[in-house]
Design an enzyme around this catalytic site. Structure first.
Site, PDB file in Angstrom:
ATOM      1  N   PRO A   2       0.520  -1.025   0.175  1.00 45.17           N
ATOM      2  CA  PRO A   2       0.192   0.197   0.098  1.00 45.17           C
ATOM      3  C   PRO A   2       1.440   1.116  -0.115  1.00 45.17           C
ATOM      4  CG  PRO A   2       0.022  -1.119   2.085  1.00 45.17           C
ATOM      5  CD  PRO A   2       0.982  -1.498   1.245  1.00 45.17           C
ATOM      6  N   GLU A   3       0.376   2.047  -0.668  1.00 44.63           N
ATOM      7  CA  GLU A   3       0.893   3.639  -0.560  1.00 44.63           C
ATOM      8  C   GLU A   3       0.056   4.695  -0.124  1.00 44.63           C
ATOM      9  OE1 GLU A   3       2.159   4.529  -4.472  1.00 44.63           O
ATOM     10  OE2 GLU A   3       2.718   2.116  -4.938  1.00 44.63           O
TER      11      GLU A   3
END
Length: 277
Positions: A2-3
């Site tokens: 995830p970013e």
DNA sequence: CGATCTACCTGATGGC
DNA sequence: TGCCATCAGGTAGATC
């Protein structure tokens, strides 16, 4: 995995689901997830504490406790936070289970075990986790003026993709969103920060804010492997709007070019050779 | 200061 | 089928 957009999606849900809840028990398995302090200490500091708020700093989640402690969670490549009931079957690679006094659990599932949990407080954080203090500004929560952005950019001499992914400059952008941002801005990933015109700098910053904002609006990106899901196990919708990421050999959605895959700093990089310069 | 490489892990996928 | 290589959203640390 995830970013910023994926972490923000989870943060918003955590705000609704865990704030105000009191921790009854904490179970930690393995030696990798809680690794910068003794497991026993970690568990003791969480047990009986109430969660008073959930913040995000770049890709880190921070759970504030009523004891003054802060629990940091980083999902790294494969970490997932999931809401669960005590009776639910335990998924493989479940490494942390937080059970609340009112019932219900928060679970952390992480096959690759790069993800991390630790507890600290404002007095010791610089010593416990210097990388938190080193994080740059958050482009979603604390947007800066494009002139200030230009100052930050010109202070560096590096390639654009490296610049965007440097967490000490701006916190939260990773491999997917750097490619999407550069495409939106019409800039090549290996352009030097020093080569940009004023117009290009403005366009780059506008793309940073716009892409991240849109991605959050759509609940983040879930790729074909379905690795990213939210607290409820739901996928994010934003991958369908990707212009370049994982679209190699497909037509560019903006020009007549073909999306191309390259290797940059040992990471896959996707771009359109016709509309990025 | 910046670039480059390695390591940390499991699992999915594709070639043979 | 199996075996092997390669790749995957991130980051820290070593080295030049």
């Amino acid at each position: 995995m995830p970013e910023l957009p994926e972490v923000e999606t989870v943060r918003r849900q955590l705000e609704r689901e865990v704030v105000g809840r009191k921790i009854k028990t904490v179970e930690v398995s393995g030696t990798r997830t809680v690794r910068r302090q003794p497991k026993k200490q970690f568990i003791a500091r969480l047990t009986d504490a109430k969660i008073t708020g959930v913040r995000r700093q770049g890709k880190y989640l921070a759970l504030n406790l009523d004891t003054g402690d802060i629990v940091y969670v980083h999902l790294r490549m494969s970490g997932q936070l999931r809401k669960a009931a005590a009776k639910d079957e335990k998924a493989k690679h479940t490494h942390v289970i937080v059970t609340f006094t009112q019932g219900g659990q928060l679970r952390f599932i992480d096959p690759r075990t790069f993800g991390e949990w630790f507890v600290t407080n404002p007095e010791t954080i610089d010593e416990d986790a210097p990388e938190i203090g080193a994080l740059g500004f958050d482009p979603l929560d604390e947007p800066i003026s494009w002139r200030a952005f230009a100052q930050v950019l010109m202070a560096r001499d590096t390639k654009l993709k490296t610049f965007l992914m440097d967490q000490t400059v701006m916190a939260g952008i990773g491999n997917i969103y750097s490619d999407e941002i550069l495409h939106e801005a019409g800039l090549m990933y290996d352009r030097s920060t020093r080569s940009l015109t004023t117009m290009e700098i403005r366009r780059l910053y506008r793309s940073v804010v716009e892409i991240l904002h849109d991605a959050v609006k759509h609940g983040g990106s879930t790729l074909d492997d379905e690795q990213f899901v939210d607290l409820a196990g739901k996928t994010g919708d934003y991958a369908q709007f990707h212009q370049v990421y994982a679209r190699d050999r497909q037509p560019c959605r903006r020009c007549r070019g073909t999306v191309t895959k390259a290797r940059f700093s040992q990471r896959s990089t996707y771009y359109c050779p016709d509309c990025q310069m």
